[in-house]
Design an enzyme around this catalytic site. Sequence first.
Site, PDB file in Angstrom:
ATOM      1  CB  CYS A 191      22.986   1.191 -41.536  1.00  9.95           C
ATOM      2  SG  CYS A 191      22.376  -0.479 -41.941  1.00  9.95           S
ATOM      3  CG  ASP A 206      27.116   3.197 -37.037  1.00  8.46           C
ATOM      4  OD1 ASP A 206      26.561   3.578 -38.089  1.00  8.46           O
ATOM      5  OD2 ASP A 206      26.644   2.320 -36.303  1.00  8.46           O
ATOM      6  CG  HIS A 223      23.957  -1.425 -38.013  1.00  8.31           C
ATOM      7  ND1 HIS A 223      23.441  -0.326 -38.639  1.00  8.31           N
ATOM      8  CD2 HIS A 223      25.028  -0.980 -37.285  1.00  8.31           C
ATOM      9  CE1 HIS A 223      24.156   0.742 -38.317  1.00  8.31           C
ATOM     10  NE2 HIS A 223      25.123   0.366 -37.505  1.00  8.31           N
TER      11      HIS A 223
END
Length: 255
Positions: free
Chosen positions: A46, A100, A84
């Site tokens: 991420c 995302d 994250h």
Amino acid sequence: MLRELHLRHLRAVPFENLSIHLGEEIVLEEKRLLDKVVGARRGGFCYELNGAFGALLAALGYDVALLAGRVYGDGERLGIPYDHLALRVRTVDGGDWLADVGFGAHSHLPLAFGERGEQEDPGGTFRIVEAQPDAAGVRGGHDTVEAADLDVIRDGRPQYRLEVRPRVLGDFVAGVWWHSTSPVSHFTRSLVCSRVTEDGGRITLSGRRLTVTGADGTREERELGTDEEVLGVYRERFGIELGSVPTVRGTGQDG
């Protein structure tokens, strides 16, 4: 435009944790991220994927904020702070979006940040809702609705909790270190390389297990026998050239 960029990124740039097991340093600097994703034609997890995508969007004129999240685990327990990294993207027409491209199986398209109802997406049915107080009794921010943490829910299950305060890349260094070194992190215990396919499904290589999931949810799994097969899948299905098959560090096992 944002929707198209989001989907194309998910199809082209794999979610992968190979650097952890190849002994490669993960550096949260914009140039290093771009060198890896664009120059070396690699993926990442991420921090890298959303970090690089955020840099692209900012260069194109979007208003981008980095947001910190905590991922829900077993028993709906929240993970570590800076677990994250996701993006809040504002467009010139006043749109406000959650983008995302770094959560593995997730929404294929940006989600409307201010919408509190269901949002249908090829990746599932999503909701963004104001979070209830956490274990410490805190809702986030200054305990007002505007500053409250948000829960991102997919198909009825909470995925992660977002803070709405903007962050910078350097804030996530501790998260990268933990996920790269902790024996508790799932990233140190397994290999993964995954991306969205052109038909809306997903292809995933976990060690030597290749899983192809169709847009309708059908799954085909098979174990790859030889190193040549494994390297061929990395090359042909993910665009990643490797000199040897990665193995989980400290175990000698390839996933």
